[in-house]
Design a protein around this motif. Structure first.
Motif, PDB file in Angstrom:
ATOM      1  N   GLY A  43      -7.830   2.833  -1.523  1.00 51.71           N
ATOM      2  CA  GLY A  43      -9.062   3.637  -0.665  1.00 51.71           C
ATOM      3  C   GLY A  43     -10.297   2.806  -0.685  1.00 51.71           C
ATOM      4  O   GLY A  43     -11.102   2.942   0.251  1.00 51.71           O
ATOM      5  N   ASP A  44     -10.608   2.016  -1.707  1.00 51.82           N
ATOM      6  CA  ASP A  44     -11.772   1.201  -1.909  1.00 51.82           C
ATOM      7  C   ASP A  44     -11.561   0.042  -0.741  1.00 51.82           C
ATOM      8  O   ASP A  44     -12.827  -0.857  -0.752  1.00 51.82           O
ATOM      9  CB  ASP A  44     -12.123   0.520  -3.154  1.00 51.82           C
ATOM     10  N   LEU A  45     -10.499  -0.213  -0.558  1.00 54.83           N
ATOM     11  CA  LEU A  45     -10.330  -1.535   0.429  1.00 54.83           C
ATOM     12  C   LEU A  45      -9.983  -1.125   1.904  1.00 54.83           C
ATOM     13  O   LEU A  45     -10.362  -1.697   2.861  1.00 54.83           O
ATOM     14  CB  LEU A  45      -9.164  -2.515  -0.112  1.00 54.83           C
ATOM     15  N   PHE A  46      -9.199  -0.104   1.979  1.00 56.87           N
ATOM     16  CA  PHE A  46      -8.610   0.391   3.260  1.00 56.87           C
ATOM     17  C   PHE A  46      -9.302   1.633   3.793  1.00 56.87           C
ATOM     18  O   PHE A  46      -8.912   2.796   3.065  1.00 56.87           O
ATOM     19  CB  PHE A  46      -7.219   0.343   3.288  1.00 56.87           C
ATOM     20  N   SER A  92      -5.088 -12.720   1.318  1.00 54.79           N
ATOM     21  CA  SER A  92      -5.394 -11.917  -0.044  1.00 54.79           C
ATOM     22  C   SER A  92      -5.592 -10.628   0.514  1.00 54.79           C
ATOM     23  O   SER A  92      -5.899 -10.191   1.552  1.00 54.79           O
ATOM     24  CB  SER A  92      -6.749 -12.272  -0.632  1.00 54.79           C
ATOM     25  N   HIS A  93      -5.363  -9.550  -0.468  1.00 59.27           N
ATOM     26  CA  HIS A  93      -5.580  -8.235  -0.079  1.00 59.27           C
ATOM     27  C   HIS A  93      -6.676  -7.747   0.387  1.00 59.27           C
ATOM     28  O   HIS A  93      -7.008  -7.133   1.329  1.00 59.27           O
ATOM     29  CB  HIS A  93      -5.098  -7.541  -1.305  1.00 59.27           C
ATOM     30  N   ASN A  94      -7.803  -8.402  -0.338  1.00 60.99           N
ATOM     31  CA  ASN A  94      -9.376  -8.275   0.213  1.00 60.99           C
ATOM     32  C   ASN A  94      -9.427  -8.752   1.704  1.00 60.99           C
ATOM     33  O   ASN A  94     -10.186  -8.126   2.293  1.00 60.99           O
ATOM     34  CB  ASN A  94     -10.224  -8.837  -0.655  1.00 60.99           C
ATOM     35  N   ASP A  95      -8.926  -9.664   2.014  1.00 58.89           N
ATOM     36  CA  ASP A  95      -9.147 -10.518   3.230  1.00 58.89           C
ATOM     37  C   ASP A  95      -8.466  -9.596   4.153  1.00 58.89           C
ATOM     38  O   ASP A  95      -8.847  -9.379   5.314  1.00 58.89           O
ATOM     39  CB  ASP A  95      -8.842 -11.967   3.235  1.00 58.89           C
ATOM     40  N   LEU A  96      -7.327  -9.301   4.247  1.00 56.56           N
ATOM     41  CA  LEU A  96      -6.519  -8.436   4.798  1.00 56.56           C
ATOM     42  C   LEU A  96      -7.324  -7.090   5.129  1.00 56.56           C
ATOM     43  O   LEU A  96      -7.422  -6.623   6.412  1.00 56.56           O
ATOM     44  CB  LEU A  96      -5.254  -8.089   4.370  1.00 56.56           C
ATOM     45  N   ALA A  97      -7.525  -6.529   4.252  1.00 54.54           N
ATOM     46  CA  ALA A  97      -8.569  -5.120   4.357  1.00 54.54           C
ATOM     47  C   ALA A  97      -9.823  -5.466   5.186  1.00 54.54           C
ATOM     48  O   ALA A  97      -9.883  -4.569   5.950  1.00 54.54           O
ATOM     49  CB  ALA A  97      -8.760  -4.737   2.761  1.00 54.54           C
ATOM     50  N   SER A  98     -10.185  -6.361   5.018  1.00 55.70           N
ATOM     51  CA  SER A  98     -11.600  -6.975   5.809  1.00 55.70           C
ATOM     52  C   SER A  98     -11.028  -6.790   7.409  1.00 55.70           C
ATOM     53  O   SER A  98     -11.720  -6.446   8.130  1.00 55.70           O
ATOM     54  CB  SER A  98     -12.335  -8.039   5.544  1.00 55.70           C
ATOM     55  N   LEU A 117       4.085  -1.123   4.526  1.00 50.77           N
ATOM     56  CA  LEU A 117       2.843  -1.096   3.925  1.00 50.77           C
ATOM     57  C   LEU A 117       1.582  -1.298   4.994  1.00 50.77           C
ATOM     58  O   LEU A 117       0.488  -0.934   5.003  1.00 50.77           O
ATOM     59  CB  LEU A 117       2.503  -2.058   2.773  1.00 50.77           C
ATOM     60  N   PRO A 118       1.985  -2.576   5.842  1.00 50.29           N
ATOM     61  CA  PRO A 118       1.026  -3.117   6.619  1.00 50.29           C
ATOM     62  C   PRO A 118       0.580  -1.897   7.610  1.00 50.29           C
ATOM     63  O   PRO A 118      -0.695  -1.649   7.999  1.00 50.29           O
ATOM     64  CB  PRO A 118       1.628  -4.229   7.566  1.00 50.29           C
ATOM     65  N   LEU A 119       1.563  -1.228   8.289  1.00 55.48           N
ATOM     66  CA  LEU A 119       1.224  -0.084   9.136  1.00 55.48           C
ATOM     67  C   LEU A 119       0.431   0.905   8.253  1.00 55.48           C
ATOM     68  O   LEU A 119      -0.419   1.703   9.094  1.00 55.48           O
ATOM     69  CB  LEU A 119       2.535   0.539   9.671  1.00 55.48           C
ATOM     70  N   ALA A 120       0.650   1.397   7.394  1.00 53.97           N
ATOM     71  CA  ALA A 120      -0.019   2.479   6.539  1.00 53.97           C
ATOM     72  C   ALA A 120      -1.483   1.950   6.047  1.00 53.97           C
ATOM     73  O   ALA A 120      -2.346   2.696   6.218  1.00 53.97           O
ATOM     74  CB  ALA A 120       0.718   2.766   5.102  1.00 53.97           C
ATOM     75  N   GLU A 121      -1.636   0.771   5.823  1.00 49.79           N
ATOM     76  CA  GLU A 121      -2.857   0.146   5.595  1.00 49.79           C
ATOM     77  C   GLU A 121      -3.841   0.110   6.925  1.00 49.79           C
ATOM     78  O   GLU A 121      -4.838   0.229   6.653  1.00 49.79           O
ATOM     79  CB  GLU A 121      -2.743  -1.334   4.842  1.00 49.79           C
ATOM     80  N   ALA A 122      -3.105  -0.093   7.823  1.00 51.18           N
ATOM     81  CA  ALA A 122      -3.854  -0.154   9.376  1.00 51.18           C
ATOM     82  C   ALA A 122      -4.312   1.251   9.586  1.00 51.18           C
ATOM     83  O   ALA A 122      -5.391   1.443  10.087  1.00 51.18           O
ATOM     84  CB  ALA A 122      -2.961  -0.598  10.231  1.00 51.18           C
ATOM     85  N   ALA A 124      -4.891   3.531   7.547  1.00 50.88           N
ATOM     86  CA  ALA A 124      -5.736   4.060   6.452  1.00 50.88           C
ATOM     87  C   ALA A 124      -7.223   3.305   6.834  1.00 50.88           C
ATOM     88  O   ALA A 124      -8.334   3.921   6.482  1.00 50.88           O
ATOM     89  CB  ALA A 124      -5.637   3.560   5.199  1.00 50.88           C
ATOM     90  N   SER A 125      -7.453   2.251   7.701  1.00 48.00           N
ATOM     91  CA  SER A 125      -8.235   1.388   8.012  1.00 48.00           C
ATOM     92  C   SER A 125      -8.920   2.164   9.207  1.00 48.00           C
ATOM     93  O   SER A 125      -9.896   1.387   9.953  1.00 48.00           O
ATOM     94  CB  SER A 125      -8.133  -0.043   8.159  1.00 48.00           C
TER      95      SER A 125
END
Length: 210
Positions: A43-46, A92-98, A117-122, A124-125
């Motif tokens: 949650g700190d990234l996405f 990187s995970h940080n760059d993807l989150a950005s 995971l990519p769908l879930a992170e999107a 979440a973002s």
């Protein structure tokens, strides 16, 4: 099936409820031997930012030709010409989150997925998500996803255009929905929940009698 029933395999740990149903109902593994540890989202990234860019992103991975084709076809539609498309390489995970925080739309072309995971992170973002659920994504994306039948490129294009038209007609309403989807997913798939599930599952496995 024989491999799963080998006597050396005492338990199976999987990463989604969808996978668990497949293993139990499809492969016939006893339900007491199959455990689920859901992936945690950082949650700190996405998380949904205060402002999004007029940008549509997708990953250079499974079936990347599908969103590439959608991008090419979108160049012929005046409404979609106002949006920037960006294909994301391995990051990187940080760059993807950005990238996901900045993008308004994520095109999901992963299929099949063990978790998605990519769908879930999107989600979440706070992204509008359009495309394939990848099967396991059905655990978390039913309300959030503008679902497209696998391989239906015209349907993909039309769903993308429809989702953006809906957003532009009422951006405040859609933004509130996106934030709600993000908060719900981040709560269910938190790193703390993943940690607790790991402790619970592995305790049961390690303490199980022969």
């Amino acid at each position: 099936l024989n491999l799963y029933r080998h006597p050396d395999i005492r338990f199976v740990v999987t990463v989604s409820d969808d996978n668990r149903r497949f293993l139990v109902e499809g492969c016939g593994i006893d339900a007491s031997r199959v455990f689920t540890v859901l992936n945690g989202i950082d949650g700190d990234l996405f998380y949904p930012p205060e402002r999004k860019q007029r940008r549509i992103v997708y990953l250079s991975r499974k079936h990347v030709q599908h969103p590439r084709s959608v991008q090419l076809m979108a160049s012929q539609r005046s409404f979609l010409q106002r949006y920037e498309f960006r294909e994301l390489p391995r990051l990187s995970h940080n760059d993807l989150a950005s990238e996901l925080r900045e993008a308004l739309v994520f095109l999901s072309s992963g299929h099949p997925e063990g978790f998605g995971l990519p769908l879930a992170e999107a989600i979440a973002s706070g992204c509008i998500v359009v495309g394939y659920h990848g099967l396991a994504g059905r655990d978390f994306c039913n309300e959030a996803l503008h679902q497209v039948e696998f391989g239906d490129l015209l349907g993909f294009l039309n769903s993308l255009e429809s989702a953006l038209m809906e957003f532009e007609l009422n951006p405040d309403l859609i933004t509130n929905k996106l934030i709600s989807y993000a908060l719900e997913l981040r709560k269910r798939y938190s790193l703390d929940n993943e940690r607790q599930q790991c402790l619970s599952v592995w305790s049961k496995i390690l303490n199980a009698s022969d």
